[in-house]
Design an enzyme around this catalytic site. Sequence first.
Site, PDB file in Angstrom:
ATOM      1  N   THR A 136      25.647   6.990  14.051  1.00  0.00           N
ATOM      2  CA  THR A 136      24.348   7.634  13.826  1.00  0.00           C
ATOM      3  C   THR A 136      23.496   7.683  15.081  1.00  0.00           C
ATOM      4  O   THR A 136      23.587   6.796  15.940  1.00  0.00           O
ATOM      5  CB  THR A 136      23.570   6.874  12.731  1.00  0.00           C
ATOM      6  OG1 THR A 136      22.205   7.324  12.694  1.00  0.00           O
ATOM      7  CG2 THR A 136      23.541   5.375  13.011  1.00  0.00           C
ATOM      8  N   GLU A 174      20.536   6.964  15.164  1.00  0.00           N
ATOM      9  CA  GLU A 174      19.617   5.822  15.123  1.00  0.00           C
ATOM     10  C   GLU A 174      20.066   4.711  16.076  1.00  0.00           C
ATOM     11  O   GLU A 174      19.280   3.829  16.417  1.00  0.00           O
ATOM     12  CB  GLU A 174      19.504   5.277  13.699  1.00  0.00           C
ATOM     13  CG  GLU A 174      18.747   6.191  12.745  1.00  0.00           C
ATOM     14  CD  GLU A 174      17.248   6.247  13.015  1.00  0.00           C
ATOM     15  OE1 GLU A 174      16.684   5.255  13.523  1.00  0.00           O
ATOM     16  OE2 GLU A 174      16.632   7.291  12.718  1.00  0.00           O
ATOM     17  N   TYR A 200      19.254  -1.123  10.390  1.00  0.00           N
ATOM     18  CA  TYR A 200      20.259  -0.092  10.120  1.00  0.00           C
ATOM     19  C   TYR A 200      20.962   0.322  11.418  1.00  0.00           C
ATOM     20  O   TYR A 200      22.192   0.362  11.495  1.00  0.00           O
ATOM     21  CB  TYR A 200      19.590   1.121   9.465  1.00  0.00           C
ATOM     22  CG  TYR A 200      20.474   2.345   9.364  1.00  0.00           C
ATOM     23  CD1 TYR A 200      21.458   2.439   8.392  1.00  0.00           C
ATOM     24  CD2 TYR A 200      20.314   3.418  10.246  1.00  0.00           C
ATOM     25  CE1 TYR A 200      22.267   3.563   8.301  1.00  0.00           C
ATOM     26  CE2 TYR A 200      21.107   4.544  10.154  1.00  0.00           C
ATOM     27  CZ  TYR A 200      22.093   4.614   9.177  1.00  0.00           C
ATOM     28  OH  TYR A 200      22.900   5.722   9.098  1.00  0.00           O
ATOM     29  N   LYS A 254      24.927  -0.295  12.370  1.00  0.00           N
ATOM     30  CA  LYS A 254      25.781   0.856  12.685  1.00  0.00           C
ATOM     31  C   LYS A 254      26.363   0.746  14.092  1.00  0.00           C
ATOM     32  O   LYS A 254      27.484   1.206  14.349  1.00  0.00           O
ATOM     33  CB  LYS A 254      24.974   2.155  12.540  1.00  0.00           C
ATOM     34  CG  LYS A 254      24.817   2.619  11.103  1.00  0.00           C
ATOM     35  CD  LYS A 254      26.137   3.140  10.558  1.00  0.00           C
ATOM     36  CE  LYS A 254      25.965   3.950   9.302  1.00  0.00           C
ATOM     37  NZ  LYS A 254      27.241   4.545   8.857  1.00  0.00           N
TER      38      LYS A 254
END
Length: 321
Positions: free
Chosen positions: A127, A129, A151, A155
């Site tokens: 991701t 992010e 998160y 990830k």
Amino acid sequence: MTKSAFITGITGQDGAYLSELLLNKGYKVYGLSPRRSSDNNLWRLNYLGIEKNVCLLEGDLTDLSSLIRALQVSKADEVYNLGAQSFVGSSWDQPILTVQVDGVGAANVLEAVRIVNPKARFYQASTSEMFGLIQEEMQSETTPFYPRSPYGVAKLYAHWLTVNYRESFNLHASSGILFNHESPLRGLEFVTRKVTHGVARIKKGLDKELRLGNIDAKRDWGFAGDYVEAMWSMLQQDKADDYVIATGRTTTVRDMCKIAFEYVGLDYEKFVVIDPKFYRPAEVDTLLGNPAKAKAKMGWEAKTSLKQLIEMMVEADLQRV
């Protein structure tokens, strides 16, 4: 021979679109279905009319034994790990769960592949992010990571573990570093769908306002239906690799709101209310992906504009509301 694919997170937005794509290509599609999930979780597969065409196998990302059984039953040629606690905001409230599902869960899937069929091709849903506090104006595969949420951190662990299994065990393991991708199948907790659903309710006279947090945050938004094609393409390459999947354009939440409200003939400024409770402990201000490698190596590029995407989502929500 018919190819077989196994998808974790099959009931999510990406899992549903990927299932549709693979079924259209003649694959036998299997998906992981956690025991704790309800029938309501199948609404996306139902929406696309493919619920009866996929085979759901009971299991959980936190349970290695169930993943091993699922791979033995599915005899999967391709494994797509899309399952996750995927809402960034919730990861501050549930950091341990997020790490177990998004981080250790990926480790479990990689281990299951290594044990059951190391020749299977593996896709990890990474991701944007992971870039978090951006180190370069436009983020590519070589941009340093600086995650700003539990998160993003979870990830990033899964991302680097995928690289490690590729290099340690010679697995065909690729990661797609996907920037924000949306659709009518997006959950209501995500800002794009929150906006399009809110617009539909306001247009129908059911609500009078839409409460949002930081509307000056910038995101690179694309259509999930385009992005699952990139996932599949990665596993068709001779050599496994990591790819940024993005549109190469960034837009503020404010401008996205403007598109959505204009579609129904309304002025967003009359309805959007800034509510500090929606601010995050650590904000990612800007994300802008560089998809040049994906285009050069796979011939992939985003086909759907943000205006087309948001209008498609508003239209779907007008029908549902």
